[in-house]
Design an enzyme around this catalytic site. Structure first.
Site, mmCIF file in Angstrom:
data_model
loop_
_atom_site.group_PDB
_atom_site.id
_atom_site.type_symbol
_atom_site.label_atom_id
_atom_site.label_comp_id
_atom_site.label_asym_id
_atom_site.label_seq_id
_atom_site.Cartn_x
_atom_site.Cartn_y
_atom_site.Cartn_z
ATOM 1 N N LYS A 41 8.114 -17.478 6.587
ATOM 2 C CA LYS A 41 7.873 -16.804 5.303
ATOM 3 C C LYS A 41 7.631 -17.802 4.185
ATOM 4 C CE LYS A 41 9.798 -12.270 6.111
ATOM 5 N NZ LYS A 41 10.886 -11.323 5.977
ATOM 6 N N LYS B 58 2.314 -11.840 15.255
ATOM 7 C CA LYS B 58 2.865 -10.487 15.401
ATOM 8 C C LYS B 58 2.282 -9.554 14.341
ATOM 9 C CE LYS B 58 6.744 -10.853 12.344
ATOM 10 N NZ LYS B 58 8.085 -10.719 11.938
ATOM 11 N N LYS C 18 3.657 -6.237 8.186
ATOM 12 C CA LYS C 18 3.267 -5.559 6.943
ATOM 13 C C LYS C 18 2.498 -6.498 6.029
ATOM 14 C CE LYS C 18 7.670 -3.186 7.209
ATOM 15 N NZ LYS C 18 8.977 -2.934 6.665
HETATM 16 P P1 TYM Z 1 11.850 -5.368 9.473
HETATM 17 O O1 TYM Z 1 12.038 -4.391 8.361
HETATM 18 O O2 TYM Z 1 10.865 -6.475 9.274
HETATM 19 O O3 TYM Z 1 11.421 -4.608 10.798
HETATM 20 C C1 TYM Z 1 12.130 -3.484 11.297
HETATM 21 C C2 TYM Z 1 12.149 -3.546 12.817
HETATM 22 O O4 TYM Z 1 10.817 -3.597 13.341
HETATM 23 C C3 TYM Z 1 10.723 -4.655 14.289
HETATM 24 N N1 TYM Z 1 9.362 -5.209 14.249
HETATM 25 C C4 TYM Z 1 8.578 -5.376 15.328
HETATM 26 N N2 TYM Z 1 8.781 -5.095 16.625
HETATM 27 C C5 TYM Z 1 7.764 -5.362 17.490
HETATM 28 N N3 TYM Z 1 6.577 -5.892 17.105
HETATM 29 C C6 TYM Z 1 6.323 -6.180 15.808
HETATM 30 N N4 TYM Z 1 5.149 -6.680 15.446
HETATM 31 C C7 TYM Z 1 7.350 -5.929 14.853
HETATM 32 N N5 TYM Z 1 7.446 -6.088 13.508
HETATM 33 C C8 TYM Z 1 8.679 -5.651 13.155
HETATM 34 C C9 TYM Z 1 11.739 -5.682 13.823
HETATM 35 O O5 TYM Z 1 12.121 -6.524 14.880
HETATM 36 C C10 TYM Z 1 12.873 -4.788 13.349
HETATM 37 O O6 TYM Z 1 13.703 -4.434 14.433
HETATM 38 N N6 TYM Z 1 15.821 -8.392 9.076
HETATM 39 C C11 TYM Z 1 15.374 -7.082 9.528
HETATM 40 C C12 TYM Z 1 16.103 -5.913 8.872
HETATM 41 C C13 TYM Z 1 17.575 -5.936 8.991
HETATM 42 C C14 TYM Z 1 18.318 -5.673 10.182
HETATM 43 C C15 TYM Z 1 19.692 -5.713 9.782
HETATM 44 C C16 TYM Z 1 17.973 -5.384 11.492
HETATM 45 C C17 TYM Z 1 18.464 -6.158 7.997
HETATM 46 N N7 TYM Z 1 19.732 -6.011 8.453
HETATM 47 C C18 TYM Z 1 20.703 -5.488 10.710
HETATM 48 C C19 TYM Z 1 18.988 -5.178 12.412
HETATM 49 C C20 TYM Z 1 20.334 -5.221 12.011
HETATM 50 C C21 TYM Z 1 13.898 -6.941 9.192
HETATM 51 O O7 TYM Z 1 13.399 -7.557 8.285
HETATM 52 O O8 TYM Z 1 13.260 -5.960 9.919
#
Ligand code: TYM
Length: 328
Positions: A111, A194, A197
């Site tokens: 990032k 990957k 967004k």
């Molecule tokens: P975030 O909001 O970026 O994404 C949410 C979930 O989507 C999954 N994901 C993907 N899976 C497969 N292929 C992709 N291209 C892809 N892009 C996103 C992410 O792995 C995620 O599971 N840090 C986390 C949010 C968070 C969290 C937590 C997750 C905060 N606290 C506690 C689990 C437990 C995040 O930014 O996810």
């Protein structure tokens, strides 16, 4: 009963990667596990500098979580900032993780490399500590996430083990759970990155609310590989393998099994597009119904946040007691 927790940030629209990597697993687990799912608005603050957007995104994301199938009667869907224990335990976590450990997080490195010369918040650096707090507050056994979050679950385990060692057994040690297919959905225009967004190429990212014709167009334009063989080989054939992975995830098969059905790229692209449309179209319709009643969404989030708070406050108390803070 197995306790599950996973969260998603209210930044931008939800995409196919989020759904196949995480949200689908959340829905699948809700009837035989005790599941908590958070909309992590405080995490989104690490990259938000505009006023008045996060609340609206939070409500829209709630509509999407219910549209994909989370049932508010069994799943606890909450908003992170409605449960102040997240910020409180987050600080304790910051004091239990080292600067060196945070410096090794690949997501932070990725990032910040895109933000060169721009404002980089300290929160972006300490983010995994807040995430560890999210997870440990709920005595979580399983964290269903996409592959990109594995490192954050690993650091959460390290923090929990360190805390338990310092202050006595307090936290449950969680485990990451990723799906067999779809754990890392790739950008359709750049199959070595990957799907995300913040992708540079809009046509590489399939949004949950995309019109079917737009989805078909994105798959038809998907980047494939230079030869014309259909084979699952992520290193040598990233474009085709990414399509096979998506089609496998959408149809409940394995990528190698799916590959055996195709000899040409065209039909593979078309069938993958159609399978994704079939998967997303009912969700898009449910979303449209749900977003029409914002008051009901807000009510459901309030109920969920109260349920979440009851669990989170007991864990925070336990952690404060374990440390031996003088209680008010
Ligand atoms: P975030 O909001 O970026 O994404 C949410 C979930 O989507 C999954 N994901 C993907 N899976 C497969 N292929 C992709 N291209 C892809 N892009 C996103 C992410 O792995 C995620 O599971 N840090 C986390 C949010 C968070 C969290 C937590 C997750 C905060 N606290 C506690 C689990 C437990 C995040 O930014 O996810």
């Amino acid at each position: 009963m197995t306790r599950v927790l996973s969260c998603i940030q209210p930044t931008g629209e939800v995409h196919l990667g989020n759904y196949l990597g995480a949200l689908r697993t959340w829905v699948a687990g809700q009837h035989d596990k005790d599941v908590f799912h958070g909309i992590v608005d405080l995490h989104a603050l690490t990259v938000t500098d505009q006023s008045g957007v996060l609340g609206d995104s939070t409500l829209k994301l709630a509509a999407m979580l219910f549209a994909v199938g989370l049932d508010p009667d069994v799943a606890t869907v909450f908003v992170q900032s409605h449960v102040p224990e997240h910020s409180q335990l987050g600080w304790v976590m910051e004091c239990t993780v080292s600067y060196g450990e945070l410096s090794r997080m690949t997501q932070f490195k990725d990032k910040t490399s895109k933000l060169e010369g721009q404002f980089i918040s300290a929160g972006l650096f300490t983010y995994p500590a807040l995430q560890a707090g999210d997870i440990l507050l709920y005595d979580t056994n399983e964290v269903p996430v996409g592959d990109d979050q594995r490192q954050h679950i690993e650091i959460t385990r390290d923090i929990a083990i360190r805390f338990n060692h310092r202050f006595g057994d307090t936290f449950v040690i969680p485990e990451a759970v990723t799906p067999a297919a779809g754990a890392r959905v790739m950008d359709l225009q750049d199959p070595t990155s990957k799907m995300s967004k913040s992708t540079v190429t809009e046509s590489g990212c399939v949004m949950m609310l995309d019109d079917p014709s737009v989805i078909m167009k994105k798959f038809k334009r998907a980047v494939t590989d230079s030869d014309s063989e259909v084979r699952y080989d992520v290193a040598a054939k990233p474009g085709v393998s990414s399509l096979l992975d998506i089609l496998a995830a959408a149809t409940g098969r394995t990528p190698s099994d799916v590959a055996a059905d195709y000899t040409q790229y065209g039909p593979l692209k078309n069938d993958t597009g159609e399978a994704v449309v079939a998967l997303l179209e009912p969700i898009r319709q449910r979303y449209t119904d749900l977003i029409a009643d914002r008051a009901e969404l807000a009510r459901l989030l309030q109920v969920g946040s109260e349920r979440a708070r009851a669990v989170a406050s007991a864990t925070l108390d336990r952690a404060y007691d374990a440390i031996g803070l003088l209680r008010a």
